[in-house]
Enzyme design. Structure first.
Site, PDB file in Angstrom:
ATOM      1  N   HIS A  83      -3.001   5.593   4.393  1.00  0.00           N
ATOM      2  CA  HIS A  83      -3.903   4.481   4.085  1.00  0.00           C
ATOM      3  C   HIS A  83      -3.273   3.131   4.409  1.00  0.00           C
ATOM      4  O   HIS A  83      -3.939   2.218   4.921  1.00  0.00           O
ATOM      5  CB  HIS A  83      -4.315   4.524   2.612  1.00  0.00           C
ATOM      6  CG  HIS A  83      -5.430   3.580   2.287  1.00  0.00           C
ATOM      7  ND1 HIS A  83      -5.218   2.287   1.864  1.00  0.00           N
ATOM      8  CD2 HIS A  83      -6.775   3.740   2.356  1.00  0.00           C
ATOM      9  CE1 HIS A  83      -6.383   1.687   1.662  1.00  0.00           C
ATOM     10  NE2 HIS A  83      -7.347   2.550   1.956  1.00  0.00           N
ATOM     11  N   SER A 104     -10.705  -2.478  -0.025  1.00  0.00           N
ATOM     12  CA  SER A 104      -9.359  -2.611   0.532  1.00  0.00           C
ATOM     13  C   SER A 104      -9.438  -2.916   2.022  1.00  0.00           C
ATOM     14  O   SER A 104      -8.620  -3.679   2.558  1.00  0.00           O
ATOM     15  CB  SER A 104      -8.539  -1.349   0.275  1.00  0.00           C
ATOM     16  OG  SER A 104      -9.068  -0.237   0.976  1.00  0.00           O
ATOM     17  N   ASP A 131       0.859  -1.188   0.000  1.00  0.00           N
ATOM     18  CA  ASP A 131       0.000   0.000   0.000  1.00  0.00           C
ATOM     19  C   ASP A 131       0.895   1.238   0.000  1.00  0.00           C
ATOM     20  O   ASP A 131       1.941   1.241  -0.647  1.00  0.00           O
ATOM     21  CB  ASP A 131      -0.923  -0.051   1.228  1.00  0.00           C
ATOM     22  CG  ASP A 131      -2.204   0.745   1.033  1.00  0.00           C
ATOM     23  OD1 ASP A 131      -2.122   1.938   0.731  1.00  0.00           O
ATOM     24  OD2 ASP A 131      -3.303   0.166   1.196  1.00  0.00           O
TER      25      ASP A 131
END
Length: 420
Positions: free
Chosen positions: A146, A307, A119
């Protein structure tokens, strides 16, 4: 409907929770989430970097209410790094609590397993991940936030004053970049990230990106992982809802053979809007709204997307691999899908069932034939013949005695005269 090949163990009781109410705030684009047990109406959304996540949502500890900032997927070129949140959630969302993790933790907390997060990076400064983050290259820095949020969904430990935690709080995290420093993903970066995760000892990999390009290189990267018995868990759809005409039925690397494709659903089981076009996902997991940690400070953020669902499934895979260390990557995926609760679409993730279910034993096999024919020793018939002769003689003697007993009294009665 998919039939599980696993035998279900008795479920432990679960505590009920009031339902959530969702509404879109006009003019602000803010998703408000209300729940009697954990969430309440939020304050107005604060300005944030571009993000597909709800621009605000509520979480409370039962004594008050606060609004949580969204965690962005990416940042603009001139945007500052995501600031620390000064809001703390007392509890996770209803969707997260539906996983009944305390039940699974009686068997496994993911200890000894490393989960790679491909990520935006994972901050090694996050208190809930303290001492459990290893980074490839510069991935310990997470400007966007994130990747740290996803890592928290996988493995965050519970900290003081909150009940927010990850699925596998005993697992370690391997930070791997799948984007540039501003959060933009590419097939090349994600493929390289998957390979780097394998080479650095991960047993499970979670990939947040869902791309419409890069099929060949991402399929090759997933194959590299499966050849090394590393399970790739990937978001089945992008977190940002595609514009009209841009939605696809398949995204990569989730659609690659060997990857576990996970689609995000709400607390009531509805597929998230961003994943509406996706078909054939292997598994469904809570995707929104979910509460998690950020790259700085001990505050919390909120997000929605597949996700997040993939991260929760990756945490469950860590629980399974820690409790069943002899399973292959494919067998781990099969256990997650085979033990999941059947629904009208992709089966719903059930971590406790995945860890505890026992596959049926092998079918009984017929006894193998002996290598040589069985020979019994010859038995003499002489004793048997002698026994028969003795028995016959005894029977004849008994007949003679019986006849004598019948004839002699009559003869005496007639004075031994012949009958007339």
């Amino acid at each position: 409907m998919r039939q599980s090949r696993y035998l279900r163990s008795p479920r432990l009781p679960q505590l009920p929770c009031s339902r959530f109410l969702f509404r879109l705030s006009a003019g602000l684009g803010a998703l408000s989430v209300t729940a009697v047990c954990a969430l309440s109406v939020p304050a107005p959304a604060r300005a944030a970097s571009p993000s597909p996540a709800p621009s605000s949502a509520s979480a409370g500890d039962g004594t008050g209410s606060t609004s949580l900032p969204p965690i962005p997927l990416s940042l603009g070129d001139d945007a500052p790094c995501t600031a620390a949140s000064n809001r703390t959630a007392g509890a996770a969302t209803r969707a997260q609590r539906s996983l009944s993790l305390p039940n699974a933790w009686q068997l496994s907390r993911g200890g000894g397993i490393t989960v790679a997060v491909v990520d935006t990076g994972v901050s090694d400064k996050a208190p809930a991940l303290s001492g459990r983050v290893t980074a490839v290259g510069d991935a310990a820095a997470d400007c966007v936030g994130h990747g740290t949020f996803v890592a928290g969904l996988v493995a965050a430990a519970q900290t003081s004053g909150t009940d927010v935690h990850g699925v596998a709080p005993g697992a370690r995290v391997l930070a791997v970049r799948g984007t540039d420093e501003r959060g933009t993903a590419s097939a090349e970066r994600v493929a390289d990230g998957i390979r780097a995760a394998v080479d650095n000892g991960a047993q499970v990999i979670t990939v947040s990106a869902a791309l419409t390009t890069g099929e060949a290189e991402l399929t090759a990267a997933v194959r590299y992982a499966t050849e090394h018995q590393v399970l790739v868990v990937a978001a089945a759809a992008p977190d940002i809802r595609p514009r009209s005409g841009e939605a696809a039925a398949q995204y990569w690397p989730a659609s690659a053979p060997g990857a576990l494709s996970v689609v995000g659903v709400t607390a009531d089981g509805s597929v998230l809007a961003g994943a509406a076009s996706v078909t054939g996902a292997d598994l469904a997991a809570p995707g929104g709204p979910v509460v998690g940690i950020g790259p700085r400070g001990s505050g919390h953020y909120i997000a929605a997307g597949s996700s997040a669902a993939a991260a929760l499934a990756a945490g469950a895979a860590a629980l399974v691999r820690a409790y069943h260390p002899d399973l292959t990557a494919a067998e781990t995926a099969e256990r997650l899908t085979g033990s999941a609760a059947p629904t009208g679409g992709a089966p719903r993730l059930d971590p406790y069932a995945a860890v505890s279910m026992v596959p049926p034993g092998p079918a009984p096999h017929a006894a193998a034939p002996s290598a040589a024919p069985l020979h019994l020793p010859e038995v003499s018939t002489a004793p048997q013949n002698r026994a028969l002769l003795a028995a016959g003689a005894m029977a004849l003697l008994m007949l003679v005695v019986a006849a004598a007993l019948a004839v002699i009294p009559r003869g005496r009665a007639r004075g031994w005269r012949p009958p007339n």
